[in-house]
Write a protein that holds these residues in place. Structure first.
Motif: not given
Length: 571
Positions: A188-191, A208-214, A358-365, A491-498
């Motif tokens: 999973g990503s380096n967090v 605030p949206d709970g998607d696990g990304c900032i 996350a990048d400018k498109n909200g994706k985790v590279n 691991l929960g974050l890895y699963y959520k992003l997936t």
């Protein structure tokens, strides 16, 4: 021997006498050349056939800082080695015991003196390549095909569509499997791990949206407020600690690095990548990396990054966390188990939560990388290479499965020791192990009847620890807390992003080595690390990146890139 390529081998020969008796390396008498009568071996290819006569495997032992032995146990004599003797009639003898750089020196000595133990782990591909070139290790192709269990083969085969060349891609030479790779799947990503108790104390709301990304800017804002408010009350707060090598090309991006931020800029330093036209480039010399370094230079100037970036050791970074000087650290999902547990021991109020950048498109590279960074080799001429495969069958099949406690009744107690106490300090795991572990652990925590469905014996034990923690969090053990945090949140974050399809997966352009890498890479890597630190810390302006790229290409980078293109064309 055909050749000894690296200067460190010459140094090893000069220092060998001192190192072999040095206390730091914990060297033992090398018993590999003692006369041992061949054991009576059945022709059976049973993966777990027990030998009728004792078989000895002399090994180079990669030790742990804290093995957590019960009183009286040692690396040669513990629950795992005793079980191995009982189950397969195989005895492990340590030719040497060492950790970290000391272990690497012992490996170098064994290679230089052509005195390899029967089996040992090597931590870098150049050593593996050299042993192949010098005809020091055994072709394991037939042994693996005949003796590996179906489950072990299934684990290795799970990587065939994920990585270039599959699990064996980097340890296959001229069509021969020359080592058994350590495989653990994508981590999973380096967090960014952040002190949640400090966020709550200061009323800071993140994600605030709970998607696990900032975003990088949101992380920067948290660091600013931690610096201004000093919630650790130390009088000397530090923003984001950074180890001497700010980016990392390993499977998990490393600890105390800025890899997670780099990826958010679309940069993949220390990885070979493919551009839009399919051409291979080294990520560290791409424009995205320049953009990332320019941004980090700004952060450093503002004090967001540790003022001692470039001089802090890894241990220094860890101390900043333990001392309450910082509440932000980049790393892997499992950092609570071996790093934050020390923070919790000192400050029982400490809580950590992790966020992907996350990048400018909200994706985790995220980059798929070679599954293996460690290789188990067998000395050429060893009489029982199949015994090595059977050791792997026992520890990474039979003792990893649902019936592990039936096979080894005291396995829960044994698993409290460090992994290095096993005969081999490696892993052989399914490529999607981490995702499967989270699903099974979280389900069993919610519904105890699901415990029977868990595949891994370790995960069953961890469910019990999480349940103990949930009974009374304030009085629970630090170990129970750390496993709750690493599994359900890491691991929960890895699963959520997936599940939310927030990963932007990238395939590496290349994961092997070339001829020129052996002689040129040390210098190129040094140049890269020095340029990275200088740019970030403002010793040189960001425009210096162009000079670095020019030098890197002219001093071997272009030649290596050309060799990679040729290799890729031949695949």
């Amino acid at each position: 021997m055909k050749r000894i390529q690296h200067a460190k081998r010459a140094v090893a020969l000069v220092l060998s006498a001192a190192l072999l008796v040095g206390a730091s390396a914990c060297a033992k008498t090398n018993t590999q050349n003692q006369s041992t009568a061949p054991a009576a071996v059945s022709k059976s290819t049973d993966p777990l056939a027990k030998y009728s006569q004792p078989v000895v495997i002399n090994t180079g032992r990669q030790t742990a800082t804290n093995p957590r032995f019960p009183k009286g146990d040692t690396y040669e004599n513990n629950a795992y080695t005793r079980f191995l003797k009982q189950k397969l009639n195989i005895t492990i003898k340590d030719a040497f015991e060492a950790n970290g750089a000391d272990y690497d020196r012992q490996v170098s000595l064994a290679m230089a003196g052509n005195s390899l133990p029967d089996m040992m782990l090597v931590d870098n591909h150049s050593d593996l390549q050299e042993m192949v070139d010098n005809d020091q290790i055994m072709d394991l192709t037939d042994v693996y095909n005949q003796y590996a269990s179906d489950k072990i083969k299934e684990y290795y085969n799970s990587y065939k569509d994920v990585y270039q060349g599959g699990a064996f891609g980097k340890c296959t030479f001229d069509g021969k499997i020359m080592a058994m790779p350590d495989v653990g799947g994508d981590a999973g990503s380096n967090v960014a791990w952040i002190r949640q108790d400090w966020l709550d104390q200061l009323g800071i709301k993140v994600d605030p949206d709970g998607d696990g990304c900032i975003t990088p800017d949101e992380l920067k804002n948290v660091a600013k407020q931690f610096l201004a408010e000093d919630p650790g009350k130390t009088g000397k707060p530090v923003g984001i600690p950074v180890q001497p090598t700010p980016t990392d090309g390993s499977n998990d991006g490393g600890s105390f690095t800025l890899t997670g931020i780099a990826n958010a800029y679309g940069a993949f330093p220390k990885h070979w990548v493919k551009d839009a036209n399919g051409k291979v480039e080294y990520g560290s010399v791409q424009n995205e990396t320049k953009e990332f370094l320019t941004a980090m230079a700004g952060w450093f100037k503002e004090g967001i990054l540790d003022p001692q970036t470039g001089t802090r050791t890894w241990n220094d970074c860890q101390s900043l966390l333990v001392n309450g000087q910082t509440g932000i650290a980049f790393g892997q999902w499992h950092m609570p188990d071996w790093c934050f547990n020390l923070v919790k021991e000192k400050d029982p109020n400490a809580e950590f939560r992790c966020y992907a950048i996350a990048d400018k498109n909200g994706k985790v590279n995220y980059m798929h990388v070679a599954p293996s960074e460690k290789y188990l080799v067998v000395r050429k001429g060893y009489q029982h290479p199949e015994a090595v495969i059977r050791v792997l069958n026992l520890f990474y099949d039979a003792l990893n499965g649902k019936d592990a406690s039936t096979v080894m009744p005291n396995i829960n107690e044994a698993m409290k020791m460090d992994n290095a106490t096993k005969p081999v300090n490696m892993e052989i795991l399914d490529s999607e192990l981490n995702l499967n572990s989270y699903k099974q652990i979280s389900a069993a925590v919610k519904d105890p009847s699901k415990l029977k469905d868990i595949d891994m014996s370790e995960d069953k034990m961890i469910v019990g620890e999480i349940n103990e923690y949930n009974k009374d969090p304030k009085s629970a053990s630090v170990e129970d807390w750390s496993h709750d945090t690493s599994r359900l949140f890491g691991l929960g974050l890895y699963y959520k992003l997936t599940e939310k399809n927030l990963f932007d997966w990238r395939m590496p352009g290349f994961t092997g080595t070339t001829d020129s890498m052996e002689s040129m890479w040390t210098n190129l890597d040094k140049q890269e690390n020095e340029a990275t630190i200088k740019i970030i810390t403002g010793a040189v302006p960001p425009s210096y990146f162009n000079t670095f790229v020019k030098n890197w290409k002219s001093q071997g980078g272009d030649q290596i890139t050309s060799e990679i293109e040729s290799q890729n064309a031949g695949n």
